[in-house]
Motif scaffolding. Sequence first.
Motif, mmCIF file in Angstrom:
data_model
loop_
_atom_site.group_PDB
_atom_site.id
_atom_site.type_symbol
_atom_site.label_atom_id
_atom_site.label_comp_id
_atom_site.label_asym_id
_atom_site.label_seq_id
_atom_site.Cartn_x
_atom_site.Cartn_y
_atom_site.Cartn_z
ATOM 1 N N HIS A 48 23.956 -40.998 16.754
ATOM 2 C CA HIS A 48 24.692 -41.660 17.841
ATOM 3 C C HIS A 48 23.809 -41.978 19.047
ATOM 4 N N VAL A 49 22.607 -41.379 19.110
ATOM 5 C CA VAL A 49 21.730 -41.579 20.272
ATOM 6 C C VAL A 49 21.134 -42.993 20.207
ATOM 7 N N PRO A 50 21.234 -43.752 21.302
ATOM 8 C CA PRO A 50 20.739 -45.138 21.276
ATOM 9 C C PRO A 50 19.220 -45.223 21.478
ATOM 10 N N PHE A 51 18.472 -44.800 20.458
ATOM 11 C CA PHE A 51 17.016 -44.855 20.556
ATOM 12 C C PHE A 51 16.546 -46.310 20.658
ATOM 13 N N SER A 52 15.623 -46.549 21.600
ATOM 14 C CA SER A 52 15.022 -47.875 21.728
ATOM 15 C C SER A 52 13.924 -48.075 20.699
ATOM 16 N N LYS A 53 13.213 -46.979 20.399
ATOM 17 C CA LYS A 53 12.069 -47.087 19.503
ATOM 18 C C LYS A 53 11.735 -45.710 18.947
ATOM 19 N N ALA A 66 11.519 -39.531 10.055
ATOM 20 C CA ALA A 66 12.253 -40.500 10.871
ATOM 21 C C ALA A 66 12.902 -41.609 10.040
ATOM 22 N N GLU A 67 12.686 -41.586 8.744
ATOM 23 C CA GLU A 67 13.098 -42.703 7.883
ATOM 24 C C GLU A 67 14.587 -43.045 7.959
ATOM 25 N N PRO A 68 15.504 -42.068 8.050
ATOM 26 C CA PRO A 68 16.915 -42.450 8.162
ATOM 27 C C PRO A 68 17.208 -43.340 9.380
ATOM 28 N N PHE A 69 16.482 -43.106 10.485
ATOM 29 C CA PHE A 69 16.648 -43.945 11.674
ATOM 30 C C PHE A 69 15.985 -45.309 11.470
ATOM 31 N N ILE A 70 14.807 -45.300 10.843
ATOM 32 C CA ILE A 70 14.081 -46.546 10.590
ATOM 33 C C ILE A 70 14.908 -47.459 9.683
ATOM 34 N N GLU A 71 15.621 -46.842 8.737
ATOM 35 C CA GLU A 71 16.453 -47.635 7.822
ATOM 36 C C GLU A 71 17.620 -48.313 8.529
ATOM 37 N N LEU A 72 17.951 -47.853 9.724
ATOM 38 C CA LEU A 72 18.967 -48.539 10.535
ATOM 39 C C LEU A 72 18.433 -49.836 11.132
ATOM 40 N N GLY A 73 17.114 -50.028 11.034
ATOM 41 C CA GLY A 73 16.494 -51.213 11.613
ATOM 42 C C GLY A 73 15.832 -50.966 12.951
ATOM 43 N N LEU A 74 15.742 -49.691 13.359
ATOM 44 C CA LEU A 74 15.096 -49.382 14.636
ATOM 45 C C LEU A 74 13.592 -49.650 14.533
ATOM 46 N N PRO A 75 13.005 -50.237 15.568
ATOM 47 C CA PRO A 75 11.561 -50.483 15.543
ATOM 48 C C PRO A 75 10.798 -49.171 15.611
ATOM 49 N N TYR A 76 9.646 -49.143 14.955
ATOM 50 C CA TYR A 76 8.820 -47.939 14.995
ATOM 51 C C TYR A 76 7.355 -48.342 15.100
#
Length: 211
Positions: A48-53, A66-76
Amino acid sequence: MTQKTIYLIRHGETDYNRRGIVQGSGVDSDLNDMGRAQAQAFFQAYQHVPFSKIYISGLKRTYQTAEPFIELGLPYEKLTGLNEISWGTMEGKAPGNLDNEYYRKLIEAWESGNTTQSTDEGESPEQVATRQREAINVILSHPEEEIVLVAMHGRAMRILLCWITELPLAKMDQFEHSNLCLYKLQYDYDSAVFTIELANDTAHLLSLAMA
């Protein structure tokens, strides 16, 4: 007042962690089943945290964490300055009795303030801190990224937490860590001061302990 919130995590468990084998920056191991479960548990708790990157080291165990977050489309972004310390000749080895004596003397040297002493054919804490400063400067150069996730490594985290809180590196072992622990940091751009809001937090892993 401009602030940045940094969710700083250690990577999930690898088989090397479980077996007590030294990884450092020279062993690019994968997460094991427990490590992947830890990554998923952290994701469930913090999706739920709105990570920018997301910032990761150059080693795949941080990407997989970090892959579950990256799979959401978050830039890394990979920053090799976040890599684990190089343990040199000790990497990939399970410490035996002679090796334990080597580590004891090394840690004692660091605790006594000799943080320029490097591992055998590896790095010193001071060298790690120097490359970390470059990586952290990259992260701080984007104040528009108000909340970021940073995945890195145990010994490297101890070194980082020392210098960002202006403690001598000799104090690094006071910062405890475990696989997929969380340190929640705040950085104030006006005062250029870091504060630690959460330390070695593993509440998100309780469901695994109960499983």
